[in-house]
Motif scaffolding. Structure first.
Motif: not given
Length: 273
Positions: A208-218
């Protein structure tokens, strides 16, 4: 389905029913945590207590790491990593995009606290109580939504990639992240920010998404979803090839992941806040 996966699935379904019932009854903020926008509801705490009780009844020797403080040591070498309601702000506002996220991880020899840099993921379960979608994975056995096997999307160029991300709670960090996203937006198909990391990772697993990114996740934000994405064929990585952690996580079809990681590095995503 192994006994561990079956147990995690059963607990998630019971927890999700409780979360949905409390949402129908009305939700109020119980407290704030790191900032005024980082909220916790009484339902978060109640759902986590239920999950902890069920784990202790079934597997009293396992450890638990829970977002709302339900963390206990174990002696079995396994630990449950629990986010009772991922996407609490969505939950508070009645947006149907929140999740119960439960992972079971194997700790390194010698034990210690669960750490995504050293644990080995065994089981992942993510339930969206609002939609009823149940995402599951077991290491080496694939990922599923219900009975349907999940597969990451086909390779695409970045200009055709739908990319999901999220933002931190601290205002200064959000400003930095917003600047990176503003410069990323013209180079991809579009960007989505729905506010529930565990579901974002599952949506990568389902194409459903081609990519996902994030910072500061626990750790509890990504423990289950990362395994589900990986078992669906995604490359799930941290900053510059490290394991996923609070520093950074990226999930995508492998060629898309490599291209997006290089572009984010160029845009300054890996700089200090």
């Amino acid at each position: 389905m192994s006994d561990l996966l079956d147990l995690a699935r059963t607990i998630a379904l019971e927890a999700g029913e409780l979360a949905a019932r409390r949402r129908r009854e009305g939700v109020e903020i119980a407290a704030t945590k790191s900032t005024i926008v980082d909220v916790v509801t009484e339902a978060d705490r109640e759902v986590e207590r239920l999950i902890l009780d069920r784990i202790r009844e079934a597997r009293p020797d396992d450890g638990v790491l829970g977002e709302e403080g339900a963390s206990v040591p174990g002696s079995s070498g396994l630990a449950w990593v629990v986010d009772p309601i991922d996407g609490t702000v969505n939950y508070l506002y009645g947006l149907p995009h929140y999740a119960v996220s439960i992972a079971i991880v194997e700790l390194p020899e010698g034990g210690g606290d669960p750490d995504p840099l050293t644990w080995t993921s065994k089981v992942g379960v993510v339930l969206n109580p609002a939609s009823g979608e149940l995402f599951t994975a077991e290491v080496g056995a694939g990922a599923f939504c219900g009975d349907r096997r999940l597969h990451v999307g086909e390779p695409v160029s970045l200009d055709l990639a739908l990319v999901a991300t999220g933002f931190a709670y601290a205002a200064s960090t959000r400003a930095f992240q917003g600047d990176v996203v503003a410069r990323l937006l013209p180079q991809v198909r579009d960007i989505r920010r729905q506010g529930t990391a565990s579901l974002d990772l599952c949506f990568v697993a389902d194409g459903r998404y081609d990519a996902y990114f994030e910072r500061t996740l626990s750790p509890w934000d990504h423990a289950a979803g990362a395994l589900i994405a990986r078992e669906a064929g995604a490359r799930v990585t941290g900053m510059r090839g490290a394991a996923p952690s609070r520093d950074f996580i990226l999930a995508a079809e492998p060629s898309v992941a490599a291209a997006l990681e290089a572009l984010l590095d160029e845009l300054g995503e890996f700089e200090d806040f």
